[in-house]
Design a protein around this motif. Structure first.
Motif, short mmCIF file in Angstrom:
data_model
loop_
_atom_site.label_atom_id
_atom_site.label_comp_id
_atom_site.label_asym_id
_atom_site.label_seq_id
_atom_site.Cartn_x
_atom_site.Cartn_y
_atom_site.Cartn_z
N LEU A 114 64.89 24.16 40.46
CA LEU A 114 64.87 23.03 41.39
C LEU A 114 65.58 21.87 40.73
CD1 LEU A 114 61.10 23.38 42.38
CD2 LEU A 114 63.09 24.29 43.59
N MET A 115 66.64 21.37 41.38
CA MET A 115 67.47 20.34 40.77
C MET A 115 67.59 19.13 41.69
SD MET A 115 70.40 22.92 39.23
CE MET A 115 70.61 22.24 37.59
N ASP A 116 67.26 17.96 41.18
CA ASP A 116 67.30 16.73 41.99
C ASP A 116 68.39 15.81 41.46
OD1 ASP A 116 66.86 14.59 43.62
OD2 ASP A 116 64.68 14.53 43.30
N GLU A 117 69.54 15.83 42.10
CA GLU A 117 70.70 14.99 41.72
C GLU A 117 70.98 15.03 40.22
OE1 GLU A 117 72.41 12.91 43.95
OE2 GLU A 117 71.04 12.53 45.62
N PRO A 118 71.08 16.23 39.63
CA PRO A 118 71.17 16.30 38.16
C PRO A 118 72.45 15.70 37.59
CG PRO A 118 71.63 18.45 39.13
CD PRO A 118 71.13 17.56 40.24
N PHE A 119 73.50 15.60 38.42
CA PHE A 119 74.78 15.11 37.89
C PHE A 119 75.13 13.71 38.39
CE2 PHE A 119 75.80 19.89 38.32
CZ PHE A 119 75.16 20.17 37.13
N ALA A 120 74.21 13.09 39.10
CA ALA A 120 74.51 11.81 39.76
C ALA A 120 74.84 10.70 38.76
CB ALA A 120 73.34 11.39 40.65
N ALA A 121 74.29 10.79 37.55
CA ALA A 121 74.49 9.70 36.58
C ALA A 121 75.72 9.93 35.68
CB ALA A 121 73.24 9.54 35.71
N LEU A 122 76.45 11.03 35.91
CA LEU A 122 77.55 11.39 35.00
C LEU A 122 78.90 10.92 35.52
CD1 LEU A 122 76.40 15.06 34.29
CD2 LEU A 122 75.89 13.00 32.93
N ASP A 123 79.85 10.74 34.61
CA ASP A 123 81.20 10.36 35.04
C ASP A 123 81.87 11.54 35.76
OD1 ASP A 123 83.20 11.84 33.09
OD2 ASP A 123 81.53 11.13 31.87
N ALA A 124 82.91 11.24 36.52
CA ALA A 124 83.51 12.22 37.44
C ALA A 124 83.98 13.49 36.72
CB ALA A 124 84.67 11.58 38.19
N GLN A 125 84.62 13.33 35.55
CA GLN A 125 85.15 14.48 34.82
C GLN A 125 84.02 15.39 34.33
OE1 GLN A 125 88.24 15.57 34.50
NE2 GLN A 125 87.46 17.31 33.30
N THR A 126 83.00 14.78 33.72
CA THR A 126 81.85 15.54 33.22
C THR A 126 81.14 16.24 34.37
OG1 THR A 126 81.60 13.88 31.50
CG2 THR A 126 79.74 15.36 31.84
N LYS A 127 81.03 15.54 35.49
CA LYS A 127 80.38 16.10 36.68
C LYS A 127 81.09 17.38 37.11
CE LYS A 127 79.08 12.95 39.59
NZ LYS A 127 78.97 11.97 40.68
N LEU A 128 82.41 17.34 37.19
CA LEU A 128 83.17 18.52 37.60
C LEU A 128 82.97 19.68 36.64
CD1 LEU A 128 86.62 17.17 38.87
CD2 LEU A 128 84.93 18.48 40.17
N GLU A 129 83.02 19.38 35.33
CA GLU A 129 82.81 20.43 34.33
C GLU A 129 81.45 21.08 34.50
OE1 GLU A 129 85.30 18.02 30.91
OE2 GLU A 129 83.23 18.62 30.47
#
Ligand code: ADP
Ligand code: ADP
Length: 229
Positions: free
Chosen positions: A159-174
């Motif tokens: 169960l994941m709740d916005e796990p990448f919302a706080a990351l920069d765009a490049q890190t998010k994509l990775e």
């Protein structure tokens, strides 16, 4: 029978001081199958976290029931791995110990805990960082630790709740790409909350769209993964 079943869920929050009642979830029914990667998509405040928290066992429906393998959920359990926006790691423990902490609580010995943690540390591409402390990690690496921790006990569902919302765009994509790889490698079942249409389309094998006030399901779309995304 579906793997996870939400049956006619209604959730209201009462504010006794102001004597107001918020209808957060208005009669939602949803079934998830094993190996689905379901994204719950909708605007802020539409009830995504509330719905996820009911599957987690952190919240209870006002009406209706949540079942996993036909058993009503009565609280949190090791069959559900959780990943939040902030990983909230224990800063005084090295990476491997953060990943394996739940095994420590169960009395599992040090060597066994280390072995168990290693495969998931490898799976999130943190090999070599086992002895590092959280303070020395970037936001993306810290969240990788959070994902490894959620994978540790081979949960029935992640169960994941916005796990990448706080990351920069490049890190998010990775990390989105890594998560898809993990999903495929472990045949995981994932329920993933996001308010980003892009993210839902990159990740999901299914996208469930919610509407605001009151929280209802508006659309439920199966993504054909054989076709280019
Ligand atoms: P989302 O995750 O889609 O942003 P939430 O599930 O957090 O939405 O919230 C849905 C609605 O329920 C919002 O109006 C929110 O303010 C309200 N809500 C959520 N949790 C609580 C709570 N513990 N107490 C009171 N109201 C809450
Ligand atoms: P999200 O990033 O999902 O939109 P929110 O900021 O809406 O997160 O909510 C974070 C957590 O706080 C949720 O788990 C929710 O249950 C709780 N929450 C949201 N709104 C309220 C509220 N009005 N009162 C108390 N708790 C709330």
């Amino acid at each position: 029978m579906s793997f996870i079943q939400l049956n006619n869920i209604v959730k209201t929050f009462n504010d006794s001081q102001r004597q107001t009642e918020t209808l957060a979830i208005d009669d939602i029914s949803l079934s998830l199958e094993k190996k689905e990667f379901a994204c719950l998509l909708g605007p802020s405040g539409c009830g995504k976290s509330t719905l996820l928290n009911m599957v987690a066992g952190f919240e209870y429906p006002t009406l209706g029931s949540v079942k996993i393998e036909n058993k009503v959920i009565t609280g949190p359990g090791a069959d559900r791995g959780m990943v939040f926006q902030q990983p909230n790691l224990m800063p005084w423990l090295p990476v491997w110990d953060n990943v394996a902490f739940s095994l420590k609580l169960q009395g599992v010995g040090r060597k066994q805990r280390q072995d168990a943690a290693q495969q998931y540390i490898d799976a999130v591409n943190l090999t070599g960082f086992e002895q590092h402390f959280p303070g020395a990690l970037s936001g993306g690496m810290a969240q990788r630790v959070g994902i490894a921790r959620a994978l540790l006990q081979n949960p029935a569902v992640i169960l994941m709740d916005e796990p990448f919302a706080a990351l920069d765009a490049q890190t998010k994509l990775e990390m989105q790409e890594e998560l898809v790889t993990i999903w495929q490698k472990y045949n995981s079942t994932i329920l993933f909350v996001t308010h980003s249409v892009d993210e839902a389309l990159i990740l999901g094998s299914r996208v469930v769209i919610m509407t605001h006030r009151p929280g209802k399901i508006r659309d439920d779309i199966k993504i054909d993964l054989e076709r280019p995304r």
